[in-house]
Design a protein around this motif. Structure first.
Motif, PDB file in Angstrom:
ATOM      1  N   MET A   1       0.830  -1.199   0.000  1.00 36.15           N
ATOM      2  CA  MET A   1       0.000   0.000   0.000  1.00 36.15           C
ATOM      3  C   MET A   1       0.871   1.258   0.000  1.00 36.15           C
ATOM      4  N   PHE A   2       1.890   1.288   0.879  1.00 35.24           N
ATOM      5  CA  PHE A   2       2.727   2.473   0.971  1.00 35.24           C
ATOM      6  C   PHE A   2       3.575   2.651  -0.278  1.00 35.24           C
ATOM      7  N   GLY A   3       3.980   1.547  -0.887  1.00 37.53           N
ATOM      8  CA  GLY A   3       4.734   1.618  -2.141  1.00 37.53           C
ATOM      9  C   GLY A   3       3.907   2.257  -3.234  1.00 37.53           C
ATOM     10  N   PHE A   4       2.620   1.946  -3.264  1.00 36.08           N
ATOM     11  CA  PHE A   4       1.723   2.553  -4.255  1.00 36.08           C
ATOM     12  C   PHE A   4       1.626   4.063  -4.050  1.00 36.08           C
ATOM     13  N   LEU A   5       1.502   4.478  -2.791  1.00 37.75           N
ATOM     14  CA  LEU A   5       1.404   5.909  -2.496  1.00 37.75           C
ATOM     15  C   LEU A   5       2.683   6.644  -2.874  1.00 37.75           C
ATOM     16  N   LYS A   6       3.819   6.023  -2.594  1.00 33.28           N
ATOM     17  CA  LYS A   6       5.104   6.626  -2.947  1.00 33.28           C
ATOM     18  C   LYS A   6       5.234   6.751  -4.464  1.00 33.28           C
ATOM     19  N   SER A   8       2.812   6.913  -6.605  1.00 32.14           N
ATOM     20  CA  SER A   8       1.833   7.911  -7.047  1.00 32.14           C
ATOM     21  C   SER A   8       2.372   9.331  -6.848  1.00 32.14           C
ATOM     22  N   ARG A   9       3.005   9.577  -5.700  1.00 31.78           N
ATOM     23  CA  ARG A   9       3.607  10.896  -5.445  1.00 31.78           C
ATOM     24  C   ARG A   9       4.730  11.173  -6.436  1.00 31.78           C
ATOM     25  N   GLN A  10       5.504  10.133  -6.751  1.00 31.62           N
ATOM     26  CA  GLN A  10       6.609  10.287  -7.699  1.00 31.62           C
ATOM     27  C   GLN A  10       6.076  10.630  -9.091  1.00 31.62           C
ATOM     28  N   ARG A  11       5.021   9.957  -9.517  1.00 30.94           N
ATOM     29  CA  ARG A  11       4.415  10.255 -10.829  1.00 30.94           C
ATOM     30  C   ARG A  11       3.875  11.684 -10.868  1.00 30.94           C
ATOM     31  N   LYS A  13       5.051  14.259  -9.177  1.00 30.93           N
ATOM     32  CA  LYS A  13       6.213  15.158  -9.288  1.00 30.93           C
ATOM     33  C   LYS A  13       6.717  15.204 -10.724  1.00 30.93           C
ATOM     34  N   ILE A  14       6.793  14.053 -11.351  1.00 29.51           N
ATOM     35  CA  ILE A  14       7.268  14.005 -12.732  1.00 29.51           C
ATOM     36  C   ILE A  14       6.317  14.754 -13.654  1.00 29.51           C
ATOM     37  N   ARG A  15       5.011  14.583 -13.441  1.00 28.63           N
ATOM     38  CA  ARG A  15       4.016  15.328 -14.236  1.00 28.63           C
ATOM     39  C   ARG A  15       4.196  16.828 -14.056  1.00 28.63           C
ATOM     40  N   GLN A  16       4.380  17.268 -12.811  1.00 32.74           N
ATOM     41  CA  GLN A  16       4.606  18.694 -12.547  1.00 32.74           C
ATOM     42  C   GLN A  16       5.891  19.176 -13.215  1.00 32.74           C
ATOM     43  N   ASP A  17       6.927  18.379 -13.151  1.00 34.47           N
ATOM     44  CA  ASP A  17       8.200  18.758 -13.772  1.00 34.47           C
ATOM     45  C   ASP A  17       8.032  18.927 -15.279  1.00 34.47           C
ATOM     46  N   ARG A  18       7.270  18.046 -15.897  1.00 33.03           N
ATOM     47  CA  ARG A  18       7.043  18.164 -17.337  1.00 33.03           C
ATOM     48  C   ARG A  18       6.254  19.436 -17.669  1.00 33.03           C
ATOM     49  N   ILE A  19       5.307  19.784 -16.825  1.00 32.69           N
ATOM     50  CA  ILE A  19       4.473  20.966 -17.068  1.00 32.69           C
ATOM     51  C   ILE A  19       5.244  22.263 -16.820  1.00 32.69           C
ATOM     52  N   TYR A  20       5.903  22.358 -15.675  1.00 26.88           N
ATOM     53  CA  TYR A  20       6.493  23.623 -15.248  1.00 26.88           C
ATOM     54  C   TYR A  20       7.978  23.787 -15.551  1.00 26.88           C
ATOM     55  N   GLY A 114      17.345  11.320  -7.670  1.00 26.70           N
ATOM     56  CA  GLY A 114      16.971  10.028  -8.245  1.00 26.70           C
ATOM     57  C   GLY A 114      15.532   9.942  -8.698  1.00 26.70           C
ATOM     58  N   ALA A 115      14.907  11.070  -8.960  1.00 27.58           N
ATOM     59  CA  ALA A 115      13.492  11.080  -9.324  1.00 27.58           C
ATOM     60  C   ALA A 115      13.214  10.592 -10.739  1.00 27.58           C
ATOM     61  N   TYR A 116      14.206  10.602 -11.589  1.00 26.78           N
ATOM     62  CA  TYR A 116      13.964  10.301 -13.004  1.00 26.78           C
ATOM     63  C   TYR A 116      14.471   8.927 -13.433  1.00 26.78           C
ATOM     64  N   VAL A 117      14.501   7.989 -12.532  1.00 27.14           N
ATOM     65  CA  VAL A 117      15.056   6.672 -12.817  1.00 27.14           C
ATOM     66  C   VAL A 117      14.368   6.018 -14.022  1.00 27.14           C
TER      67      VAL A 117
END
Length: 153
Positions: A1-6, A8-11, A13-20, A114-117
């Motif tokens: 469960m916690f792995g899924f949340l982590k 999801s948060r990572q995705r 951040k990546i979406r925000q990085d692509r936008i901004y 390490g966000a872009y692995v």
């Protein structure tokens, strides 16, 4: 469960990085590559200044490098978003240059954290941003801007 949340948060951040951040960092890095050696100093000063402004004041010596990198990236993203919301760049190329420098710093520190692995294109962009930031730090350490003294070691 916690792995899924982590994940999801990572995705998110990546979406925000692509936008901004992505387009701004690419523009900044391309402009840097096209600049002559005199203008490159301006790029070094911009990214080094943005980086210094975003470093967290963490006094905890047990903080992990990835945590510090993530905090720095988050602070730089916050600056980019605030400048976008204010419309600081509209018709002002200098303001756009500064915002692009903050975006480049955010991408560099996200890469360091390490966000872009799993994101090859962002990983490559982040690597280029890290290299620019490293060169800027080295250059400005060896050649401080006029009026500033080099720190004594």
């Amino acid at each position: 469960m916690f792995g899924f949340l982590k994940a999801s948060r990572q995705r998110k951040k990546i979406r925000q990085d692509r936008i901004y951040l992505e387009a701004r960092a690419r523009r900044f890095l391309k402009a840097y590559l096209a600049a002559d050696s005199v203008r490159k100093q301006r790029f070094y000063e911009a990214v080094e200044g943005a980086s210094a402004a975003c470093h967290p004041g963490i006094a905890d010596s047990t903080a992990e490098d990835a945590q510090i990198a993530e905090s720095t990236a988050a602070a730089a993203l916050k600056v980019v978003r605030a400048r976008d919301e204010r419309g600081a760049d509209v018709g002002d190329s200098t303001a756009g240059f500064i915002t692009d420098a903050y975006a480049t710093v955010a991408i560099a520190y996200r890469r360091a954290a390490g966000a872009y692995v799993m994101e090859t294109d962002l990983q490559k962009l982040g690597t280029a941003a890290v290299h620019l930031l490293t060169m800027a730090t080295s250059y400005l350490t060896a050649n401080p801007p006029e009026g500033e003294q080099q720190p004594h070691r």
